[in-house]
Write an enzyme that holds these catalytic residues in place. Structure first.
Site, PDB file in Angstrom:
ATOM      1  N   HIS A   7       0.852  -1.190   0.000  1.00 29.92           N
ATOM      2  CA  HIS A   7       0.000   0.000   0.000  1.00 29.92           C
ATOM      3  C   HIS A   7       0.893   1.248   0.000  1.00 29.92           C
ATOM      4  CE1 HIS A   7      -3.471   2.410   2.114  1.00 29.92           C
ATOM      5  NE2 HIS A   7      -2.884   3.090   1.175  1.00 29.92           N
ATOM      6  N   GLU A  57       0.951   8.365  -3.637  1.00 24.72           N
ATOM      7  CA  GLU A  57       1.690   7.935  -2.441  1.00 24.72           C
ATOM      8  C   GLU A  57       2.957   8.772  -2.262  1.00 24.72           C
ATOM      9  OE1 GLU A  57       0.939   5.600  -0.012  1.00 24.72           O
ATOM     10  OE2 GLU A  57      -1.042   5.598  -0.917  1.00 24.72           O
ATOM     11  N   HIS A  61       3.024  10.862   1.060  1.00 22.62           N
ATOM     12  CA  HIS A  61       3.897  10.275   2.090  1.00 22.62           C
ATOM     13  C   HIS A  61       5.386  10.364   1.737  1.00 22.62           C
ATOM     14  CE1 HIS A  61       0.305   8.612   3.946  1.00 22.62           C
ATOM     15  NE2 HIS A  61      -0.045   8.096   2.783  1.00 22.62           N
TER      16      HIS A  61
END
Ligand SMILES: *[C@@H]1O[C@H](CO)[C@@H](O)[C@H](O)[C@H]1NC(C)=O
Ligand SMILES: *[C@@H]1O[C@H](CO)[C@@H](O)[C@H](O)[C@H]1NC(C)=O
Length: 158
Positions: A7, A57, A61
């Site tokens: 993920h 992502e 992040h």
């Protein structure tokens, strides 16, 4: 073949909400060209185009990781490859499609090479995600994860 996929890799901290969105610049995919075939296999999106998922992502992040894109994605792949969760669970006789106590799943991971407390997420009673936590030493080490947020916690019997 049935397997867990990635993920994300999330810079985090125990006290505050984890940092996120440290850039608005799109991920330059030519910087990760060499690992795209592996990312396609191990870090696919289930809902959107893979490159858009990696871009999401990265912005949310990865950009807060102090790493360059290649290192960030490679570190995530490395952590993933070292811990074949499918294999770890199979080794403990935890197989897809059956029902187990959450403790059996946690113990399988704790007694594997991972050796620490994972964080499990469930949706409607199904296990949907296993999170592993690491510190940020130059060579990251596994650490116990905090308890899951109540809305994703797994029931005692899954
Ligand atoms: C993407 O990275 C490549 C390789 O470093 C560079 O040549 C190119 O200019 C970059 N593209 C953008 C839009 O920054
Ligand atoms: C996925 O998105 C990227 C970037 O927006 C685009 O270049 C590529 O063509 C898309 N691939 C597919 C299969 O839609």
């Amino acid at each position: 073949m049935l397997k867990f996929t990635i993920h994300g890799l999330w810079p985090s901290n125990y006290i505050r909400r984890h940092p996120s969105g440290c850039t608005t610049s799109d991920l330059n995919t030519s910087l990760i060209n060499g690992i795209v075939p592996v990312l396609d296999q191990d870090w696919p999106s289930y809902t959107i185009n893979n490159s858009e998922f990696w871009d999401y992502e990265w912005k949310k992040h990865g950009s807060c990781s102090n790493m360059i894109p290649f290192d960030y994605f490679t570190l995530a792949l490395d952590i993933y490859t070292r811990n074949d969760l499918q294999q770890i669970l199979k080794h403990a006789n935890v197989l897809h499609g059956n029902t187990y106590s959450i403790n059996k799943v946690i113990t399988a991971i704790q007694t594997s090479r991972v050796g620490v407390l994972p964080q499990l997420s469930c949706k409607k009673g199904d296990l949907v995600e296993i999170k592993l936590c690491l510190n940020k030493n130059p060579i990251p080490q596994y650490i116990n994860c905090p308890p899951p947020p109540p809305n994703t916690a797994c029931p005692t019997n899954m």
